[in-house]
Design a protein around this motif. Structure first.
Motif, PDB file in Angstrom:
ATOM      1  N   PRO A 133       0.819  -1.218   0.000  1.00  0.00           N
ATOM      2  CA  PRO A 133       0.000   0.000   0.000  1.00  0.00           C
ATOM      3  C   PRO A 133       0.855   1.272   0.000  1.00  0.00           C
ATOM      4  O   PRO A 133       1.944   1.288   0.578  1.00  0.00           O
ATOM      5  CB  PRO A 133      -0.779  -0.080   1.314  1.00  0.00           C
ATOM      6  CG  PRO A 133      -0.556  -1.436   1.851  1.00  0.00           C
ATOM      7  CD  PRO A 133       0.682  -1.987   1.231  1.00  0.00           C
ATOM      8  N   PHE A 134       0.371   2.291  -0.686  1.00  0.00           N
ATOM      9  CA  PHE A 134       1.041   3.595  -0.646  1.00  0.00           C
ATOM     10  C   PHE A 134       0.015   4.671  -0.965  1.00  0.00           C
ATOM     11  O   PHE A 134      -1.074   4.377  -1.470  1.00  0.00           O
ATOM     12  CB  PHE A 134       2.207   3.669  -1.646  1.00  0.00           C
ATOM     13  CG  PHE A 134       1.842   3.253  -3.045  1.00  0.00           C
ATOM     14  CD1 PHE A 134       1.115   4.094  -3.872  1.00  0.00           C
ATOM     15  CD2 PHE A 134       2.220   1.999  -3.536  1.00  0.00           C
ATOM     16  CE1 PHE A 134       0.763   3.708  -5.156  1.00  0.00           C
ATOM     17  CE2 PHE A 134       1.863   1.609  -4.821  1.00  0.00           C
ATOM     18  CZ  PHE A 134       1.140   2.467  -5.629  1.00  0.00           C
ATOM     19  N   LYS A 135       0.358   5.911  -0.627  1.00  0.00           N
ATOM     20  CA  LYS A 135      -0.475   7.052  -1.012  1.00  0.00           C
ATOM     21  C   LYS A 135       0.064   7.598  -2.327  1.00  0.00           C
ATOM     22  O   LYS A 135       1.287   7.661  -2.525  1.00  0.00           O
ATOM     23  CB  LYS A 135      -0.404   8.163   0.038  1.00  0.00           C
ATOM     24  CG  LYS A 135      -1.012   7.823   1.375  1.00  0.00           C
ATOM     25  CD  LYS A 135      -2.523   7.786   1.350  1.00  0.00           C
ATOM     26  CE  LYS A 135      -3.163   9.165   1.352  1.00  0.00           C
ATOM     27  NZ  LYS A 135      -4.653   9.040   1.288  1.00  0.00           N
ATOM     28  N   TYR A 136      -0.822   7.980  -3.217  1.00  0.00           N
ATOM     29  CA  TYR A 136      -0.427   8.496  -4.529  1.00  0.00           C
ATOM     30  C   TYR A 136      -0.655  10.004  -4.547  1.00  0.00           C
ATOM     31  O   TYR A 136      -1.779  10.475  -4.369  1.00  0.00           O
ATOM     32  CB  TYR A 136      -1.278   7.815  -5.601  1.00  0.00           C
ATOM     33  CG  TYR A 136      -1.015   8.266  -7.015  1.00  0.00           C
ATOM     34  CD1 TYR A 136       0.017   7.707  -7.760  1.00  0.00           C
ATOM     35  CD2 TYR A 136      -1.815   9.232  -7.613  1.00  0.00           C
ATOM     36  CE1 TYR A 136       0.253   8.105  -9.061  1.00  0.00           C
ATOM     37  CE2 TYR A 136      -1.592   9.638  -8.916  1.00  0.00           C
ATOM     38  CZ  TYR A 136      -0.555   9.069  -9.638  1.00  0.00           C
ATOM     39  OH  TYR A 136      -0.339   9.456 -10.932  1.00  0.00           O
ATOM     40  N   LEU A 137       0.417  10.748  -4.730  1.00  0.00           N
ATOM     41  CA  LEU A 137       0.319  12.208  -4.733  1.00  0.00           C
ATOM     42  C   LEU A 137       0.594  12.711  -6.146  1.00  0.00           C
ATOM     43  O   LEU A 137       1.447  12.164  -6.845  1.00  0.00           O
ATOM     44  CB  LEU A 137       1.334  12.808  -3.754  1.00  0.00           C
ATOM     45  CG  LEU A 137       1.225  12.282  -2.321  1.00  0.00           C
ATOM     46  CD1 LEU A 137       2.417  12.748  -1.481  1.00  0.00           C
ATOM     47  CD2 LEU A 137      -0.081  12.726  -1.682  1.00  0.00           C
ATOM     48  N   SER A 138      -0.122  13.752  -6.543  1.00  0.00           N
ATOM     49  CA  SER A 138      -0.019  14.188  -7.933  1.00  0.00           C
ATOM     50  C   SER A 138       0.119  15.713  -8.021  1.00  0.00           C
ATOM     51  O   SER A 138      -0.798  16.413  -8.420  1.00  0.00           O
ATOM     52  CB  SER A 138      -1.264  13.694  -8.680  1.00  0.00           C
ATOM     53  OG  SER A 138      -1.095  13.869 -10.038  1.00  0.00           O
ATOM     54  N   PRO A 139       1.287  16.237  -7.655  1.00  0.00           N
ATOM     55  CA  PRO A 139       1.488  17.689  -7.678  1.00  0.00           C
ATOM     56  C   PRO A 139       1.517  18.227  -9.109  1.00  0.00           C
ATOM     57  O   PRO A 139       1.796  17.474 -10.043  1.00  0.00           O
ATOM     58  CB  PRO A 139       2.860  17.857  -7.020  1.00  0.00           C
ATOM     59  CG  PRO A 139       3.566  16.571  -7.310  1.00  0.00           C
ATOM     60  CD  PRO A 139       2.511  15.507  -7.287  1.00  0.00           C
ATOM     61  N   THR A 140       1.236  19.520  -9.265  1.00  0.00           N
ATOM     62  CA  THR A 140       1.237  20.113 -10.603  1.00  0.00           C
ATOM     63  C   THR A 140       2.430  21.044 -10.830  1.00  0.00           C
ATOM     64  O   THR A 140       2.592  21.579 -11.921  1.00  0.00           O
ATOM     65  CB  THR A 140      -0.060  20.907 -10.863  1.00  0.00           C
ATOM     66  OG1 THR A 140      -0.223  21.836  -9.790  1.00  0.00           O
ATOM     67  CG2 THR A 140      -1.268  20.005 -10.925  1.00  0.00           C
ATOM     68  N   THR A 141       3.242  21.241  -9.793  1.00  0.00           N
ATOM     69  CA  THR A 141       4.452  22.048  -9.984  1.00  0.00           C
ATOM     70  C   THR A 141       5.650  21.325  -9.381  1.00  0.00           C
ATOM     71  O   THR A 141       5.499  20.481  -8.485  1.00  0.00           O
ATOM     72  CB  THR A 141       4.347  23.431  -9.284  1.00  0.00           C
ATOM     73  OG1 THR A 141       4.248  23.208  -7.872  1.00  0.00           O
ATOM     74  CG2 THR A 141       3.152  24.223  -9.765  1.00  0.00           C
ATOM     75  N   VAL A 142       6.823  21.674  -9.882  1.00  0.00           N
ATOM     76  CA  VAL A 142       8.052  21.078  -9.366  1.00  0.00           C
ATOM     77  C   VAL A 142       8.212  21.428  -7.875  1.00  0.00           C
ATOM     78  O   VAL A 142       8.571  20.564  -7.063  1.00  0.00           O
ATOM     79  CB  VAL A 142       9.274  21.584 -10.169  1.00  0.00           C
ATOM     80  CG1 VAL A 142      10.574  21.079  -9.561  1.00  0.00           C
ATOM     81  CG2 VAL A 142       9.181  21.140 -11.609  1.00  0.00           C
TER      82      VAL A 142
END
Lengths: 293, 165
Positions: free
Chosen positions: A3-12
């Motif tokens: 299991p893991f959390k999926y993070l999806s940032p839009t900037t560096v």
């Protein structure tokens, strides 16, 4: 898969700050063709996966026509490079390398940045970028810095990237006129193969169209990291390029390599193939230069 | 771990589905949405039996997280036929004996379908390159390549095409 959390940032910046919050429990993921396999197999056990896919600036492929500089975002996929007519026309060495990575399904997703950062000795994508004197732009918690692509690699699976650092893009400086470049992935079969040896050559000729003013001979799977055969390159500078001197350069490159026996091939075979293909790629460069003149 | 709700656009239908963040697209297709056409074989991106389209491009659904499949158009092998009417490519696979055990077929169809949309008359080499990421252990590939070459244009082709018509 663990299991893991999926993070999806839009900037560096956001991606780096996520990493700051979770540090070693987080991993960056781009195309995922290597990372997902590693997580599935348990070789990588992140609690957080920070996807870089939504960071638009990292997906741009752009040539500045005024300066001649090429900029390849780290998220540019192999398929995007392969299908680009600009790449096919002006950077044949990149096309040669990326069009034979994995399968189409992998090339549609796998990224050039991921190919570099994964840092396997057989990374097809690394060789052309080294031959073209590519510069990697890295962005981390303490800001930006750049490094020559040839200096990115320390050991198999190890790069100079520090914790929390991201490869943002690769810039290719303007190419001199009368430049030709070519790469061959030499393996036993054409599909879904890692190279037994990868050979990239770039040559620039002076206006007389004979004398070599710049040479790059880059080898994959010839050492623990992608390498340049500096002695072989030196031999060619200032000389008239023909088959004989390319054979000599191939011999020197083979001696410079640190090839080894592995499950995919024997060291002596790899050396022989370096000899043959440095010559062939050199001749191909000459052909490209003549065709373009 | 908590499940979260995401929306996937699959075969032109919007599907709301509860997933774990580590679910692959393939797991969600097969186990949650009962779209069992896509197959799992190697699970590591080598065999091609899980191939689906994302925005028209063939990709490995076993290496794609469901989370990453949001906001794109997903097509699975179930989306190729028009109701009960098979696509020309599917019919061509049957006519040419390109299906034996059938396990690789959905992936083969998806790779071939993407190729034919880009290039309706591919030559042999182009077909083989497009299918290079799909492994078949039964057919020896010849029948599959023929089926793709003759899909949708059976007139000027082989004996199999003629006997099928």
């Amino acid at each position: 898969m663990k299991p893991f959390k999926y993070l999806s940032p839009t900037t560096v910046e956001k991606a780096i700050s996520y990493y700051g919050e979770h540090s070693e429990t987080a991993k960056f993921i781009a195309g995922g063709t290597d990372v997902i396999v590693k997580v599935k197999e348990g070789w990588m056990e992140p609690d957080y996966l920070i996807s870089l896919k939504k960071i638009e600036e990292m997906g741009e492929l752009h040539k500045n026509e005024a300066t001649g500089e090429l900029s390849i975002g780290a998220l540019v996929t192999h398929a995007t490079l392969e299908k680009s007519l600009m790449i096919q026309n002006e950077y044949p060495i990149i096309y040669d390398a990326v069009s034979n990575i994995g399968s189409l399904q992998v090339r549609n997703v796998g990224t050039i940045g991921g190919n570099l950062i994964n840092a396997v000795p057989s990374a097809d994508g690394a060789i052309p970028l080294i031959a073209l004197d590519g510069v990697a732009l890295l962005h981390g918690p303490s800001g930006e810095r750049s490094a020559q692509v040839k200096d990115l690699f320390i050991a198999p699976y190890k790069t100079i990237l520090k914790s929390g650092e991201i490869l943002k893009k690769i810039t290719i400086p303007t190419q001199a006129p009368n430049t030709g470049s070519a790469y061959i992935k030499f393996g036993r079969r054409a599909a879904m193969e890692l190279p037994l040896i990868g050979i990239g050559v770039l040559l620039t000729l002076e206006d007389d169209m004979e004398t070599c003013s710049k040479a790059r001979i880059c080898l994959g799977v010839a050492a623990p990291t992608p390498m340049r055969a500096f002695d072989a390159e030196k031999l060619l500078i200032g000389k008239k390029i023909n088959k004989e001197i390319l054979i000599e350069a191939g011999n020197i490159a083979a001696d410079e390599s640190k090839v080894r026996n592995s499950i995919r091939g024997k060291a002596w075979h790899r050396k022989e193939m370096i000899r043959v293909h440095v010559k062939r790629m050199g001749l191909k460069c000459l052909e490209i230069i003549k065709n373009n003149s | 771990m908590e499940k979260i709700q995401i929306t996937l656009n699959i075969n032109d239908k919007s599907c709301e589905v509860m997933v774990y963040e580590n679910d692959t697209l393939l797991e969600v297709l097969r186990d949650k949405l009962d779209l069992t056409g896509s197959k799992e074989s190697c699970g590591e991106g080598a065999c091609g039996s899980c191939t689906v389209h994302m925005d028209g491009k063939p990709v490995r659904s076993c290496l794609t997280l469901a989370m990453e499949a949001q906001g794109v158009k997903i097509t699975t092998v179930e989306g190729l036929a028009n109701g009960d009417e098979l696509s020309d490519l599917q019919q061509s696979f049957i006519d040419h004996g390109a299906v034996q055990c059938g396990f690789c077929t959905p992936g083969m169809l998806m790779s071939a379908d993407a190729l034919l949309k880009e290039n309706p008359r591919p030559d042999d080499k182009t077909i083989r390159k497009a299918l290079a990421g799909n492994i078949c252990r039964c057919t020896g590939y010849t029948k599959i390549v023929e089926a793709v070459a003759h899909a949708g244009n059976p007139k000027d082709h082989c004996l199999d095409c003629k006997s099928a018509k």
